[in-house]
Design a protein around this motif. Structure first.
Motif, PDB file in Angstrom:
ATOM      1  N   LEU A  98       0.672  -1.570  -0.414  1.00 36.83           N
ATOM      2  CA  LEU A  98      -0.386  -0.435   0.097  1.00 36.83           C
ATOM      3  C   LEU A  98       0.826   1.148   0.345  1.00 36.83           C
ATOM      4  CD1 LEU A  98      -2.825  -0.716   2.343  1.00 36.83           C
ATOM      5  CD2 LEU A  98      -3.360  -0.921  -0.117  1.00 36.83           C
ATOM      6  N   ARG A  99       1.390   1.289   0.927  1.00 35.57           N
ATOM      7  CA  ARG A  99       2.467   2.403   1.177  1.00 35.57           C
ATOM      8  C   ARG A  99       3.065   2.420  -0.784  1.00 35.57           C
ATOM      9  NH1 ARG A  99       6.672   0.540   4.105  1.00 35.57           N
ATOM     10  NH2 ARG A  99       8.039   0.077   2.569  1.00 35.57           N
ATOM     11  N   GLU A 100       3.756   1.718  -1.394  1.00 35.42           N
ATOM     12  CA  GLU A 100       4.453   1.968  -2.299  1.00 35.42           C
ATOM     13  C   GLU A 100       3.585   1.930  -3.792  1.00 35.42           C
ATOM     14  OE1 GLU A 100       6.341  -2.937  -2.595  1.00 35.42           O
ATOM     15  OE2 GLU A 100       8.134  -1.947  -1.244  1.00 35.42           O
ATOM     16  N   ALA A 146     -11.956  -3.751   6.148  1.00 38.20           N
ATOM     17  CA  ALA A 146     -11.951  -2.747   5.885  1.00 38.20           C
ATOM     18  C   ALA A 146     -10.872  -2.427   7.795  1.00 38.20           C
ATOM     19  CB  ALA A 146     -13.016  -2.835   7.075  1.00 38.20           C
ATOM     20  N   GLY A 147     -10.174  -3.210   8.106  1.00 35.55           N
ATOM     21  CA  GLY A 147      -9.087  -2.492   8.806  1.00 35.55           C
ATOM     22  C   GLY A 147      -8.355  -2.431   8.135  1.00 35.55           C
ATOM     23  N   PHE A 148      -7.614  -2.208   6.289  1.00 42.74           N
ATOM     24  CA  PHE A 148      -6.546  -1.166   6.168  1.00 42.74           C
ATOM     25  C   PHE A 148      -6.938   0.065   5.866  1.00 42.74           C
ATOM     26  CE2 PHE A 148      -4.864  -5.716   5.425  1.00 42.74           C
ATOM     27  CZ  PHE A 148      -3.635  -5.902   5.571  1.00 42.74           C
ATOM     28  N   LYS A 149      -8.376  -0.126   4.969  1.00 41.97           N
ATOM     29  CA  LYS A 149      -8.387   1.301   5.010  1.00 41.97           C
ATOM     30  C   LYS A 149      -8.952   2.090   6.672  1.00 41.97           C
ATOM     31  CE  LYS A 149     -13.681   3.782   2.744  1.00 41.97           C
ATOM     32  NZ  LYS A 149     -11.953   5.006   3.147  1.00 41.97           N
ATOM     33  N   ARG A 150      -9.692   1.412   7.849  1.00 42.75           N
ATOM     34  CA  ARG A 150      -9.488   2.505   8.786  1.00 42.75           C
ATOM     35  C   ARG A 150      -7.852   2.919   9.117  1.00 42.75           C
ATOM     36  NH1 ARG A 150     -12.361   0.054  14.173  1.00 42.75           N
ATOM     37  NH2 ARG A 150     -11.535   2.373  15.798  1.00 42.75           N
ATOM     38  N   GLY A 177      -4.179   6.969   9.438  1.00 42.84           N
ATOM     39  CA  GLY A 177      -2.340   7.312   9.710  1.00 42.84           C
ATOM     40  C   GLY A 177      -1.857   6.242  10.163  1.00 42.84           C
ATOM     41  N   LEU A 178      -2.682   5.484  10.598  1.00 46.25           N
ATOM     42  CA  LEU A 178      -1.176   4.301  11.259  1.00 46.25           C
ATOM     43  C   LEU A 178      -0.459   4.092  10.189  1.00 46.25           C
ATOM     44  CD1 LEU A 178      -4.127   2.503  13.089  1.00 46.25           C
ATOM     45  CD2 LEU A 178      -2.290   3.759  13.850  1.00 46.25           C
ATOM     46  N   PRO A 214      -2.758   4.824  -0.116  1.00 44.69           N
ATOM     47  CA  PRO A 214      -4.744   5.799  -1.269  1.00 44.69           C
ATOM     48  C   PRO A 214      -5.431   5.685  -0.590  1.00 44.69           C
ATOM     49  CG  PRO A 214      -3.423   3.639  -1.933  1.00 44.69           C
ATOM     50  CD  PRO A 214      -2.964   3.724  -1.012  1.00 44.69           C
ATOM     51  N   ARG A 215      -6.114   6.003  -1.083  1.00 42.08           N
ATOM     52  CA  ARG A 215      -7.801   6.252  -0.310  1.00 42.08           C
ATOM     53  C   ARG A 215      -8.101   4.773  -1.028  1.00 42.08           C
ATOM     54  NH1 ARG A 215      -7.153  11.014  -2.145  1.00 42.08           N
ATOM     55  NH2 ARG A 215      -8.636  10.738  -4.059  1.00 42.08           N
TER      56      ARG A 215
END
Length: 156
Positions: free
Chosen positions: A94-96, A113-117, A122-123, A127-128
């Motif tokens: 996700l960062r890359e 949904a935890g990744f979206k959260r 800001g954890l 991307p959105r």
């Protein structure tokens, strides 16, 4: 404040590229776009020379599987590594993906949904996300040979 100065801007409107564009960014939002190279920018503004580079709007990936790290059987079944390692690997992807210019992703299965959260709070950087939580197939009153209608349920 950041000032990107001297690049070629493709603004996503369908118009041709703008040579020598200056893009002013404040609080992670585009404040102004101009072709002037000089300005009375605040003294603490970070002026970045992007001559020879192209400035694009954030890219959107409308169908991806960000948590899918391979197609061999062990990976698909999730028995190739501990869940914690898989989660950290997905956070790295996700960062890359964000660093590659994708500012929004519709994940079509794999992310919960935890990744979206985590991104929203800001954890972790990323991307959105629009995350598919499950696939719903409508098989009611279906005649033989008629296609099955598929519905996706997304986390907003």
């Amino acid at each position: 404040m950041k000032v990107l100065r001297g690049g070629k801007l493709i603004d996503g409107t369908g118009e041709g590229p703008i040579e020598g564009a200056t893009v002013v960014i404040r609080d992670q939002r585009i404040e102004a776009v101009t072709t002037r190279t000089a300005g009375d920018w605040p003294q603490d503004a970070q002026i970045i020379d992007v001559s020879g580079m192209t400035i694009l709007p954030g890219l959107i990936d409308c169908h991806d599987h960000m948590a899918m790290h391979g197609y061999d059987l062990a990976r698909r079944w999730g028995i190739d590594e501990p869940q914690s390692t898989r989660t950290l690997r997905t956070a790295k992807v996700l960062r890359e993906t964000l660093a590659a210019g994708y500012t929004a992703i519709r994940d079509a299965a794999g992310l919960d949904a935890g990744f979206k959260r985590a991104i929203d709070e800001g954890l972790i950087p990323g991307p959105r996300l629009v995350v598919s939580l499950c696939i719903l197939a409508d098989r009611r009153d279906r005649r033989p040979g008629e296609p099955v209608r598929i519905f996706l349920l997304f986390a907003a």
